[in-house]
Design a protein around this motif. Structure first.
Motif, short mmCIF file in Angstrom:
data_model
loop_
_atom_site.label_atom_id
_atom_site.label_comp_id
_atom_site.label_asym_id
_atom_site.label_seq_id
_atom_site.Cartn_x
_atom_site.Cartn_y
_atom_site.Cartn_z
N UNK A 86 10.98 51.80 64.25
CA UNK A 86 10.39 50.77 65.09
C UNK A 86 10.88 50.90 66.52
N UNK A 87 9.93 50.93 67.46
CA UNK A 87 10.23 50.91 68.89
C UNK A 87 10.04 49.48 69.39
N UNK A 88 10.98 49.03 70.18
CA UNK A 88 10.89 47.71 70.79
C UNK A 88 10.56 47.86 72.26
N UNK A 89 9.54 47.17 72.72
CA UNK A 89 9.19 47.11 74.13
C UNK A 89 9.33 45.68 74.60
N UNK A 147 11.55 44.43 88.13
CA UNK A 147 11.21 43.90 86.81
C UNK A 147 10.10 44.75 86.19
N UNK A 148 10.30 45.18 84.97
CA UNK A 148 9.31 46.03 84.31
C UNK A 148 9.59 45.99 82.81
N UNK A 149 8.73 46.67 82.05
CA UNK A 149 8.93 46.78 80.60
C UNK A 149 9.86 47.95 80.30
N UNK A 150 10.65 47.81 79.24
CA UNK A 150 11.58 48.84 78.80
C UNK A 150 11.38 49.06 77.30
N UNK A 151 11.37 50.33 76.88
CA UNK A 151 11.09 50.68 75.48
C UNK A 151 12.23 51.53 74.93
N UNK A 152 12.60 51.24 73.67
CA UNK A 152 13.63 52.04 73.02
C UNK A 152 13.47 51.94 71.51
N UNK A 153 13.78 53.05 70.83
CA UNK A 153 13.79 53.01 69.37
C UNK A 153 14.97 52.14 68.95
N UNK A 154 14.67 51.10 68.18
CA UNK A 154 15.67 50.07 67.89
C UNK A 154 16.06 50.04 66.42
N UNK A 155 15.09 50.22 65.53
CA UNK A 155 15.36 50.13 64.09
C UNK A 155 14.81 51.39 63.42
N UNK A 156 15.64 52.01 62.58
CA UNK A 156 15.27 53.26 61.94
C UNK A 156 15.23 53.12 60.42
N UNK A 163 11.56 45.51 55.04
CA UNK A 163 12.84 45.23 54.38
C UNK A 163 13.97 45.60 55.33
N UNK A 164 14.76 44.59 55.72
CA UNK A 164 15.83 44.81 56.69
C UNK A 164 17.04 43.95 56.30
N UNK A 165 18.23 44.29 56.82
CA UNK A 165 19.38 43.40 56.61
C UNK A 165 19.18 42.06 57.32
N UNK A 166 19.98 41.09 56.93
CA UNK A 166 19.81 39.73 57.44
C UNK A 166 19.91 39.66 58.95
N UNK A 167 20.87 40.36 59.55
CA UNK A 167 21.03 40.30 61.01
C UNK A 167 19.79 40.85 61.71
N UNK A 203 17.12 39.08 64.35
CA UNK A 203 16.72 39.64 65.64
C UNK A 203 15.20 39.74 65.76
N UNK A 204 14.56 40.22 64.70
CA UNK A 204 13.11 40.36 64.73
C UNK A 204 12.42 39.01 64.87
N UNK A 205 12.95 38.02 64.18
CA UNK A 205 12.36 36.68 64.29
C UNK A 205 12.48 36.14 65.70
N UNK A 206 13.62 36.36 66.34
CA UNK A 206 13.80 35.89 67.71
C UNK A 206 12.87 36.63 68.67
N UNK A 207 12.82 37.96 68.56
CA UNK A 207 11.97 38.74 69.46
C UNK A 207 10.50 38.37 69.31
N UNK A 208 10.09 38.10 68.07
CA UNK A 208 8.70 37.71 67.87
C UNK A 208 8.37 36.36 68.47
N UNK A 209 9.36 35.48 68.57
CA UNK A 209 9.11 34.14 69.12
C UNK A 209 9.14 34.11 70.63
#
Length: 290
Positions: free
Chosen positions: A161-164, A181-190, A205-209, A213-219
């Motif tokens: 997963x890449x996060x932008x 100010x701009x967008x930044x992209x990085x491979x975050x979850x493998x 399927x991911x660990x709890x932490x 993080x995904x829930x926060x980023x999505x919100x």
């Protein structure tokens, strides 16, 4: 006295051929009887039971259909009688976690889903919990088809997963003229398994932490995910400490030309303005005079 001559060689050959035929029949019969006795001895004492078996190969992560299974009489003992099904309707709709071959009995530990219609299970087939096991969780993320390998990612695939995210630079740094100010992209979850897919919503399927993080980023509404499909055999974790992309980094790396703004009042040389020549209309003959 005259003696009659009789040729006995032909009769001898017939007797030899007949003996060979009888020997072959006797040998085949003996082999059949011994083989049958061996099979009976091997299954002696085993009870047969009507259990559910696969009548064709069932791929992993594909819900079992009614035509995939059938109830057949199979010899069972204490080593293979645990976890079988006796009713074919009980396995229809369940999701196997492994490929089930034609003729194999359906065992409970082969299934990733133990509830019909459940679609997936967080724990894989044969996976158990221990005190030091990761705190696995299932969480949903939304990824448009254009960022999910054209929408071809399916349940059972493994992705990175890449996060932008939009990076807001403080005004003090903006004033220095070095950052913007701009967008930044990085491979975050493998090495993330896809448990289920519904449209552009993916259950991972991911660990709890990581789920937190995904829930926060999505919100936040300012972060998006992209998927890169990886081979299922490749479980290596890549060192991403030197990875991460912004527009200016890509421009510098590949030497992309940078558009320049001309100073006010100074325009580049313009080509001369060409005035099109009018196209003459049809000629008109002077009117005839009487």
């Amino acid at each position: 006295m005259e003696m009659e001559f009789k040729d006995t060689s032909r009769r001898g050959r017939y007797i030899v051929v007949l003996g060979l035929v009888l020997a072959a029949v006797a040998g085949g019969s003996a082999f059949f009887l011994i083989n049958n006795a061996t099979q009976q001895a091997g299954t002696a004492g085993l009870q047969t039971a009507n259990i559910v078996v696969a009548v064709r190969q069932i791929p992993a992560r594909k819900p079992i259909e009614a035509g995939d299974v059938q109830v057949r009489a199979v010899p069972l003992d204490a080593t293979n009688a645990s976890g079988v099904f006796t009713d074919a309707t009980k396995v229809v709709g369940l999701v196997p976690g492994v490929n089930i071959l034609e003729g194999q009995p359906i065992y409970a530990n082969m299934l990733a889903s133990t509830t019909a219609g459940g679609g997936f299970s967080i724990l894989g087939a044969g996976e158990t919990l221990a005190p030091d096991s990761p705190d696995w969780r299932a969480v949903a993320i939304t990824v448009p088809d254009a960022q999910a390998v054209g929408g071809l990612v399916q349940a059972g695939d493994i992705v990175d997963l890449f996060l932008t995210a939009t990076v807001l630079v403080p005004q003090t740094l903006l004033d220095q003229g070095k950052y913007y100010a701009d967008k930044s992209t990085k491979i975050t979850y493998q090495n993330i398994p896809i448990l289920q897919k519904a449209g552009t919503s993916y259950i991972v399927k991911v660990p709890l932490q990581v789920a937190e993080e995904m829930s926060h980023l999505g919100s936040t509404g300012t972060a998006t995910f992209s998927m890169a499909l990886r081979p299922t055999q490749d479980t290596r974790i890549v060192d991403v400490s030197r990875l991460g992309e912004t527009t200016n980094l890509i421009i510098e790396r590949y030497g992309l030309p940078i558009p320049q703004t001309y100073p006010q009042g100074q325009l580049p040389p313009q080509p001369p303005v060409v005035v099109p020549t009018p196209i003459p209309g049809p000629s008109v003959s002077p009117a005839a005079t009487p």
